[in-house]
Write an enzyme that holds these catalytic residues in place. Structure first.
Site, PDB file in Angstrom:
ATOM      1  N   GLU A 143       0.853  -1.189   0.000  1.00 21.10           N
ATOM      2  CA  GLU A 143       0.000   0.000   0.000  1.00 21.10           C
ATOM      3  C   GLU A 143       0.886   1.236   0.000  1.00 21.10           C
ATOM      4  OE1 GLU A 143      -2.711   0.414   3.239  1.00 21.10           O
ATOM      5  OE2 GLU A 143      -3.622  -1.570   2.984  1.00 21.10           O
ATOM      6  N   GLU A 172     -13.713   5.533  -0.105  1.00 18.11           N
ATOM      7  CA  GLU A 172     -14.642   4.612   0.563  1.00 18.11           C
ATOM      8  C   GLU A 172     -15.400   5.368   1.654  1.00 18.11           C
ATOM      9  OE1 GLU A 172     -12.726   0.533   1.176  1.00 18.11           O
ATOM     10  OE2 GLU A 172     -10.999   1.794   0.663  1.00 18.11           O
ATOM     11  N   LYS A 211     -15.718   4.046   5.459  1.00 17.81           N
ATOM     12  CA  LYS A 211     -14.518   3.624   6.174  1.00 17.81           C
ATOM     13  C   LYS A 211     -14.379   4.405   7.477  1.00 17.81           C
ATOM     14  CE  LYS A 211      -9.811   2.261   5.075  1.00 17.81           C
ATOM     15  NZ  LYS A 211      -8.752   2.282   4.047  1.00 17.81           N
ATOM     16  N   GLU A 261      -8.850   9.136   5.613  1.00 16.42           N
ATOM     17  CA  GLU A 261      -8.993   7.692   5.420  1.00 16.42           C
ATOM     18  C   GLU A 261     -10.043   7.350   4.365  1.00 16.42           C
ATOM     19  OE1 GLU A 261      -7.325   5.162   6.516  1.00 16.42           O
ATOM     20  OE2 GLU A 261      -5.989   6.229   7.886  1.00 16.42           O
TER      21      GLU A 261
END
Length: 469
Positions: free
Chosen positions: A272, A326, A329, A335
């Site tokens: 990542e 997202e 999340k 994030e």
């Protein structure tokens, strides 16, 4: 007819070995990976995601579970997939080898070989999750049990087992040459690294210069964090770093060496890395401009097929985080905003994911945004070369197809309609497709040692026409 070998330097004997050579998996191909998270309620269907990614330079996708809809969607796409065992399931797989065998049999095996699964990520940042219920020894045992299950099925050479770590597994990351793992994690990490060395699996690290810059903006140069090359940082042992990511990778490399595995071959994969386009109020680092700069340079670095100052010749595979923003999340605003794309499929900012010989456009995931036949699956299907396959291997494909493979390659010879562009990648795509159509369009007829890619959009251009069955 004689094959003039447009770019070939292979001796005639090598042609006898080509059918065997082309059966194996590719090595040295510069892959660009992406993390496909699904913690959102507004995301495109897996089939739409898989369909559009075939029109991009992305050729590896890492997911965070073993979602059967995703595994099914990526079948016969030519895109490699890394599946995962969620942290909460690790303990169960560690207790009994049969539990790991059952997980493999029910969650992965039904989709093979149509879906190209190349690795299983056991947990995610398991050792630094902060969850006291997660036992470190369970992680090691689960990895061993899964590997044993793969061996029993003869899949251990194709599918590797690893586990992604956060940078928090290091006691300190600077200077890179002196980095070591945290003392409390040494026994577990020693067992993990030994397992990776024995099985030929990579050490996976989630590395984020964004967080280092956000939390230390007074002492970290922004260009250094954004993978720029204007700032240099010198390691006491003489290594010169122009970006933080390379320094983070080499810090992990030094920590592995400090365990006594410096002479073992252990590749490092950046499982990542990314940069958010939006953050909390006052977060001046999380902007669309910075996200575009970082991820553009990250993709270019992945394509460059190069190493780091400590190991200049050792390729580092990279997975961009993440494919989508997202919206469900947990955590702060940042994030939820690491995506290259918004939940509705539109681009979060402009990053070029196109490749010269891929089909369709890359404006977004909506059918109208795609605006080409790539948005509709139909009976027409073609086989082309992956965008980052090595020229030497593609030339071997041309030699095989146009020789023992029986393909009529006159169109890619000088004077033919497909001679231009005079590049081995273009010529290989034409030859591969013709071979694929001749042999019934089975997915294994578009493998070519992992360099072939099935596409649902006509790759023909100008007067160069690609055949259909």
């Amino acid at each position: 007819m004689a094959n003039p070998r447009l770019h070939s330097h292979l001796p005639p004997l090598s042609l006898l070995l080509l059918p065997l050579l082309l059966l194996g998996s590719a090595h040295g191909v510069s892959a660009v990976g992406v993390n496909y998270g699904t913690i959102g309620n507004n995301l495109p269907s897996p089939k739409k995601v898989a369909q559009l990614l075939q029109s991009t330079l992305i050729d590896r996708v890492k997911i965070y579970d073993s979602n059967p809809d995703i595994l099914d969607a990526f079948s016969n796409t030519g895109i490699d997939l890394i599946v995962a065992v969620e942290n909460r399931l690790v303990a169960n797989l560690s207790k009994d080898p049969s539990a790991a065998a059952e997980w493999l049999a029910s969650r992965v095996a039904p989709f093979l070989p149509a879906t190209s699964v190349v690795a299983v990520a056991v947990g995610n940042e398991y050792l630094t999750s902060g969850d006291d219920k997660l036992e470190p020894n369970d992680l090691v045992q689960a990895m061993q049990n899964l590997h044993a299950a793969l061996v029993a099925r003869g899949l251990d050479r194709k599918i590797k087992v690893s586990t992604p770590h956060s940078m928090a597994v290091l006691a300190a990351s600077f200077p890179p040459s002196s980095a070591t793992f945290a003392m409390t994690l040494l026994p577990t990490l020693t067992s993990i690294v030994e397992f990776l060395a024995d099985t030929g699996a990579p050490f996976m690290i989630n590395a984020y210069p964004y967080f280092a810059y956000r939390d230390n903006s007074n002492s970290v140069d922004l260009e250094y964090a954004l993978l720029g090359n204007k700032t240099t940082v010198r390691d006491p042992k003489g290594y010169v770093y122009t970006n933080m990511l390379d320094a983070q990778i080499d810090a992990v490399r030094s920590a592995i060496g400090a365990l006594g595995f410096g002479n073992r071959s252990i590749e490092i994969t950046v499982s990542e890395s990314g940069w958010p386009s939006k953050g909390e109020d006052g977060d001046r680092a999380a902007t669309p401009e910075n996200a575009r700069t970082y991820n553009t340079r990250l993709i270019e670095r992945a394509q460059a097929n190069r190493g780091t100052p400590m190991r200049a010749q050792e390729r580092v595979e990279i997975f961009v985080f993440a494919l989508f923003n997202e919206n469900k999340k947990q955590g702060g605003v940042a994030e939820r905003n690491f995506g290259l794309f918004n939940g509705d499929g539109s681009k979060a900012y402009d990053v070029d994911l196109s490749c010269q010989f891929c089909s369709g456009g890359v404006s977004g995931f909506g059918e109208k945004a795609v605006g080409s036949s790539a948005a509709v699956r139909g009976p027409s299907v073609w086989c082309v070369a992956k965008p980052h396959a090595e020229d030497e291997l593609l030339q071997a494909v041309v030699d095989f197809c146009c020789g023992p493979g029986g393909v009529d390659c006159r169109e890619v010879y000088e004077g033919g309609e497909c001679y231009a562009p005079e590049k081995v990648h273009a010529h290989a795509s034409y030859a591969m497709n013709t071979y694929y159509q001749m042999h019934g369009r089975n997915y294994w007829n578009c493998d070519f040692k992992g360099t072939g890619l099935v596409t649902f959009s006509d790759p023909s251009y100008g007067r160069c026409r690609y055949s259909q069955q």
